[in-house]
Design a protein around this motif. Sequence first.
Motif, PDB file in Angstrom:
ATOM      1  N   LYS A  33       0.829  -1.211   0.000  1.00 14.86           N
ATOM      2  CA  LYS A  33       0.000   0.000   0.000  1.00 14.86           C
ATOM      3  C   LYS A  33       0.864   1.262   0.000  1.00 14.86           C
ATOM      4  O   LYS A  33       0.537   2.247  -0.675  1.00 14.86           O
ATOM      5  N   SER A  34       1.960   1.221   0.744  1.00 18.50           N
ATOM      6  CA  SER A  34       2.870   2.370   0.766  1.00 18.50           C
ATOM      7  C   SER A  34       3.500   2.601  -0.602  1.00 18.50           C
ATOM      8  O   SER A  34       3.624   3.741  -1.061  1.00 18.50           O
ATOM      9  N   ASN A  36       2.240   1.693  -3.494  1.00 19.55           N
ATOM     10  CA  ASN A  36       1.189   2.204  -4.382  1.00 19.55           C
ATOM     11  C   ASN A  36       1.041   3.709  -4.239  1.00 19.55           C
ATOM     12  O   ASN A  36       0.922   4.440  -5.235  1.00 19.55           O
ATOM     13  N   LYS A  37       1.030   4.167  -2.997  1.00 18.49           N
ATOM     14  CA  LYS A  37       0.842   5.591  -2.744  1.00 18.49           C
ATOM     15  C   LYS A  37       2.053   6.407  -3.180  1.00 18.49           C
ATOM     16  O   LYS A  37       1.911   7.457  -3.815  1.00 18.49           O
ATOM     17  N   LYS A  38       3.237   5.898  -2.872  1.00 24.79           N
ATOM     18  CA  LYS A  38       4.466   6.629  -3.178  1.00 24.79           C
ATOM     19  C   LYS A  38       4.712   6.730  -4.676  1.00 24.79           C
ATOM     20  O   LYS A  38       5.074   7.796  -5.201  1.00 24.79           O
ATOM     21  N   ASN A  40       2.491   5.924  -7.144  1.00 26.94           N
ATOM     22  CA  ASN A  40       1.249   6.040  -7.918  1.00 26.94           C
ATOM     23  C   ASN A  40       0.984   4.771  -8.716  1.00 26.94           C
ATOM     24  O   ASN A  40       0.686   4.809  -9.916  1.00 26.94           O
ATOM     25  N   GLU A  42      -0.860   0.654  -8.821  1.00 20.74           N
ATOM     26  CA  GLU A  42      -2.104  -0.025  -8.455  1.00 20.74           C
ATOM     27  C   GLU A  42      -1.834  -1.514  -8.245  1.00 20.74           C
ATOM     28  O   GLU A  42      -2.529  -2.379  -8.786  1.00 20.74           O
ATOM     29  N   ARG A 167      -4.235   1.407   8.705  1.00 19.36           N
ATOM     30  CA  ARG A 167      -4.442   1.766   7.299  1.00 19.36           C
ATOM     31  C   ARG A 167      -5.369   0.755   6.607  1.00 19.36           C
ATOM     32  O   ARG A 167      -5.136   0.351   5.488  1.00 19.36           O
TER      33      ARG A 167
END
Length: 237
Positions: A33-34, A36-38, A40, A42, A167
């Motif tokens: 998840k980290s 994915n966020k960092k 961008n 999926e 999270r």
Amino acid sequence: MNKYIEVNYLGLKDYQEIWDLQESLFRNILQIKSKNKKDNLELVTPNYLLFVEHLHVYTLGKSGHIENLLISEEKLKALNATFYKINRGGDITYHGPGQIVGYPILDLENFFTDIHKYMRLLEEMIILTLAEYNVRAERSKGETGVWLDVGTPFARKICAMGVRASRWVTMHGFALNVNTDLGYFDHMIPCGIKGKAVTSLNVELGKAMVDMEEVKMKLLKNFLFLFEAEIKEKTEA
């Protein structure tokens, strides 16, 4: 959203070994998840459901009180039991042979983002499963878990629950007494609630033993139904 659940049947295991496994799976999902966020991305996050029986152990949640364990370290050793302070919610509970412990390690963003709903669905899974044995179970207001004869002098708990979430990723879970030696509960105040008894499925059915594998299959069926999930099964010794 990934609604596939990898199911692991782990047999009879020491508590620390499975706690370490949970932590590893939990951290892996958080790392995905980290990333994915960092970056961008999926990347798909996995979901797990671990079924296990534990060797005799008492665990104390982060909001629990040590005085709810009623025996000394020496007595623990005499009972061949261990004790751990752990990072789930709730107070003290017992795990041991004859008890089905389930650890859903889910990314709730694959399903819904509501911890209250998550807990209620876990309770409903137990209620539906017990109903298949003609045992009427229910919730007790203000008390997490699943109970019998709520509101009467005979109220008794059959399934304890305690979870951790970060999270929207979950760990820890539920403990359903099936063929459990209830004598081990005499050495604690279950979940920190005084004056409440505990029970097990075999006691309620008046049987010496209930088929544990059958109960697991019913739990899994109801879990998949309630979470609208599909199975991605993996079996381990």
